[in-house]
Design a protein around this motif. Sequence first.
Motif, PDB file in Angstrom:
ATOM      1  N   GLN A  59      30.149  35.776  42.421  1.00 44.44           N
ATOM      2  CA  GLN A  59      30.016  34.905  41.254  1.00 44.44           C
ATOM      3  C   GLN A  59      28.756  35.302  40.480  1.00 44.44           C
ATOM      4  N   ALA A  95      31.164  32.926  49.172  1.00 42.51           N
ATOM      5  CA  ALA A  95      30.918  33.173  47.752  1.00 42.51           C
ATOM      6  C   ALA A  95      29.494  33.703  47.583  1.00 42.51           C
ATOM      7  N   VAL A 128      37.461  42.406  46.070  1.00 46.61           N
ATOM      8  CA  VAL A 128      36.771  41.122  45.936  1.00 46.61           C
ATOM      9  C   VAL A 128      37.232  40.389  44.677  1.00 46.61           C
ATOM     10  N   ASP A 129      37.327  39.048  44.777  1.00 49.48           N
ATOM     11  CA  ASP A 129      37.593  38.244  43.588  1.00 49.48           C
ATOM     12  C   ASP A 129      36.269  38.028  42.861  1.00 49.48           C
ATOM     13  N   VAL A 130      36.322  38.072  41.537  1.00 47.74           N
ATOM     14  CA  VAL A 130      35.100  37.886  40.757  1.00 47.74           C
ATOM     15  C   VAL A 130      35.250  36.639  39.890  1.00 47.74           C
ATOM     16  N   TYR A 131      34.225  35.815  39.943  1.00 48.15           N
ATOM     17  CA  TYR A 131      34.180  34.591  39.143  1.00 48.15           C
ATOM     18  C   TYR A 131      32.981  34.643  38.218  1.00 48.15           C
ATOM     19  N   ALA A 144      35.854  43.507  39.396  1.00 47.59           N
ATOM     20  CA  ALA A 144      37.180  42.877  39.298  1.00 47.59           C
ATOM     21  C   ALA A 144      38.294  43.915  39.227  1.00 47.59           C
ATOM     22  N   TYR A 194      35.872  37.426  50.558  1.00 48.61           N
ATOM     23  CA  TYR A 194      34.692  36.943  49.828  1.00 48.61           C
ATOM     24  C   TYR A 194      34.903  37.076  48.334  1.00 48.61           C
ATOM     25  N   GLU A 195      34.061  36.368  47.602  1.00 44.25           N
ATOM     26  CA  GLU A 195      34.100  36.467  46.149  1.00 44.25           C
ATOM     27  C   GLU A 195      32.679  36.642  45.643  1.00 44.25           C
TER      28      GLU A 195
END
Length: 278
Positions: free
Chosen positions: A222, A196, A241-244, A236, A219-220
């Motif tokens: 944040q 992360a 990649v995942d975005v938080y 996003a 990976y993400e």
Amino acid sequence: MIPPIANDFVAGETPAAALVHVDDLNGRGVSGILNLLGEHYSVRADADAMAYVGLVETIARRGVDACVSVKPSQIGLNVGADVFRENLARIVAAADAVGTFVWIDMEDHETTDVTLDAFERHAVATDGNVGVCVQANLKRTREDLDRLADLPGKVRLVKGAYDEPASIAYTEKSRVNESYRDCLAIMFEAFDDGVAVGSHDPAMIEFASELYAERGTPYEVQMLTGVRETAQFDLAAGDEVDVYQYIPYGSKWASYFYRRIRERKSNVLFALRAIVGN
Ligand code: FAD
């Protein structure tokens, strides 16, 4: 009531308001990390787990794409390590029962050992339903990464928000950036459960993308509510990649808001313009 100028950085005073914000983010492909504002409680009655227990259950019941992030001093570390451990265990148990993920934020260097120990215990017991934050400005972090690499659960790398003594921390920005890159490289190589990237820095996000191209480690990214939100939505929209978004909410918004304003000249100008109505 939260004044309009603080609204950019805080998602409201209640869990209901924060969840409306999460709904909106989810619609744009961004997941939420909810953080109830408040820290450094020295009275046991204030350092309560119940708000987070309720929150993890509400997240699951509503079916939104969100998890929580908890500060150790918010749930009792300044009262006693046993109070922190007890409250964290209650939150993690409730979250694990309904499948909500729990992050543990990292505070100043005096709390690092107790925080990592608690993470390790819960990471093993829940088979990875918890995450912990580590700070690139601390000289010890590379060694901590060796220990964390073999554990289930996620690790968030940040530059570090606390002023630490030069004996244990890098204090020059360029040296912190160098350490951040070194730590990221280690994590992309050794962390199977994902990395992360807790940073708004375009250079670090670009470097993470290069490491991903080389190694394929998931990976993400944040980032905080109100900071580089266009970049959050753009990332996003891609499929890499995942975005938080880390979403602070709650009645204790004032000190958090002033911290955000103080840390960047552009934020001070934004606040001044809002105050003079220009
Ligand atoms: P910086 O080094 O501050 O800035 C680098 C570049 O990023 C800037 O030059 C600019 O291009 C861009 N940038 C940064 N801020 C802005 C802005 N406001 N607007 C536009 N561009 C900007 N710290 C802890 O000690 N413990 C924690 O548990 C913790 N959790 C965090 C969780 C998340 C999701 C995030 C994002 C941060 C967290 N932090 C935590 C804070 C962190 O340690 C840093 O203090 C903070 O993120 C600033 O560092 P940076 O990497 O974002 O960028």
